[in-house]
Scaffold this motif. Structure first.
Motif: not given
Length: 363
Positions: A166-172
């Motif tokens: 998932g992306p590094i900005d989180g929230g997955t």
């Protein structure tokens, strides 16, 4: 009780004060063990008799103290293999005359008294049975506190996760598969990826969900869970991979006739050549993407896609999609005909096309 001339006989007893007589346990001719009955707080004379009638008159005193109240145990829940440091807070300060220990059920662990004498710390013994045990304090093998509670829960195991990146900005949103996620202690399940944490939700003892925390670095990081509110984490061999978020800047074509398969080229950044590379048109049509480069991919829009203005987005994991807002316009197809339908090979025939909508862009 230490002394001399003690006899190993049934009549061997101890007397506390003027009336409390209890059976004594013979240890040797110079030592007996006396078990006191509940008594009032204060000092009493302790004497011993070999025949239950004639007592010593040495005037040795025994002081009964009230049990200090345990106010809190933090943490109060631990996994079977944790070995957590537990802090016990007391209502009143205590004075210790010998070795101070915490007793978890039947296991004794050395304790360290804090400077204010109103608290102490000890390490939770491991490999106990799951469930609740009493936690009490002893000074020189004598209980000096009321009972607190410590709860043992099985150690959680993570076997697999979906998605695994998932992306590094989180929230997955991540689904975890494994065992012993439900502690049945009321403690919050906490997930940890690298050094970042997030609260989880237990679906069943073998399934849980949590959101990926943001990360300051790319690449795989270990996934760990805590069924004890984050006091301790169970390690695993499962990893979550952090990627740069994908972006979409252009798509070609931006308009096409519905009812036909359409090859759409999307340009952007951070596209990876992985099996989970996905295009989504609208909110419901997701297809596998063909990787052309880090900045270009090709997606085949199915012929069954209904007409409309469809947003076109890209995902590396099939869950987290870009937010470009670019749209592909699918125009309804119209039945059409040509007249005449045949002519000489030399050409020059005038052909009339009927039923073709001007929005189709045909000429």
């Amino acid at each position: 009780v230490s002394g001399d001339s003690f006899l190993n006989r049934p009549e061997l007893v101890c007397r506390l004060g003027e009336g409390i007589v209890t059976q004594a346990r013979f240890m040797s001719s110079s030592e007996v063990l006396c078990v006191t009955s509940p008594s009032t707080v204060g000092s009493s004379v302790l004497e011993v008799s070999n025949n239950g009638q004639d007592f010593t008159t040495d005037g040795v005193t025994f002081e009964a103290k009230s049990l200090v109240k345990i106010m809190s145990v933090e943490p109060s829940v631990g996994m079977l293999t944790s070995g957590l440091e537990v802090t016990v807070t007391l209502e009143d300060a205590i004075e210790v005359s010998g070795s101070l220990v915490c007793r978890f059920g039947s296991e004794d662990i050395a304790a360290v008294l804090k400077d204010d004498h109103k608290g102490l710390s000890c390490r939770q013994p491991v490999n106990m049975a799951a469930g609740s045990v009493d936690l009490i304090l002893l000074d020189s093998r004598v209980q000096i506190s009321t009972a607190g509670e410590f709860v043992y829960v099985p150690t959680s195991v993570v076997e697999s996760i979906v998605p695994s990146r998932g992306p590094i900005d989180g929230g997955t949103p991540i689904t975890l598969i494994g065992s012993d996620f439900s502690s049945q202690s009321g403690a919050q399940l906490v997930c940890r990826i690298g050094s970042g944490t997030s609260e989880g939700r237990v679906i069943s003892n073998s399934k849980a969900v949590c959101s990926s925390p943001s990360s300051g670095s790319l690449g795989p990081l270990a996934v760990e869970v805590s069924p004890v509110g984050g006091a301790d984490f169970a390690s695993s061999n499962v990893f979550f991979e952090y990627d740069l978020p994908v972006t979409v800047s252009t798509l070609q074509p931006s308009q096409a006739a519905a009812g036909h398969s359409v090859s759409v080229t999307l340009s952007g950044n951070n596209f990876l050549n992985i099996p989970t590379l996905t295009c989504r048109f609208g909110l419901s049509t997701s297809v596998h993407a063909r990787h052309l480069s880090a900045s270009s991919i090709l997606c085949l829009l199915p012929s069954s896609t209904p007409p409309g203005n469809l947003t076109a987005e890209v995902s590396l994991n099939g869950v987290d999609f870009s937010r470009s807002g670019l749209r592909l316009s699918l125009i309804p197809s119209s039945p059409w005909a040509i007249s005449p339908s045949q002519g000489p090979t030399a050409g020059g025939s005038r052909v009339t096309i009927s039923g073709l909508s001007p929005e189709s862009g045909a000429s």
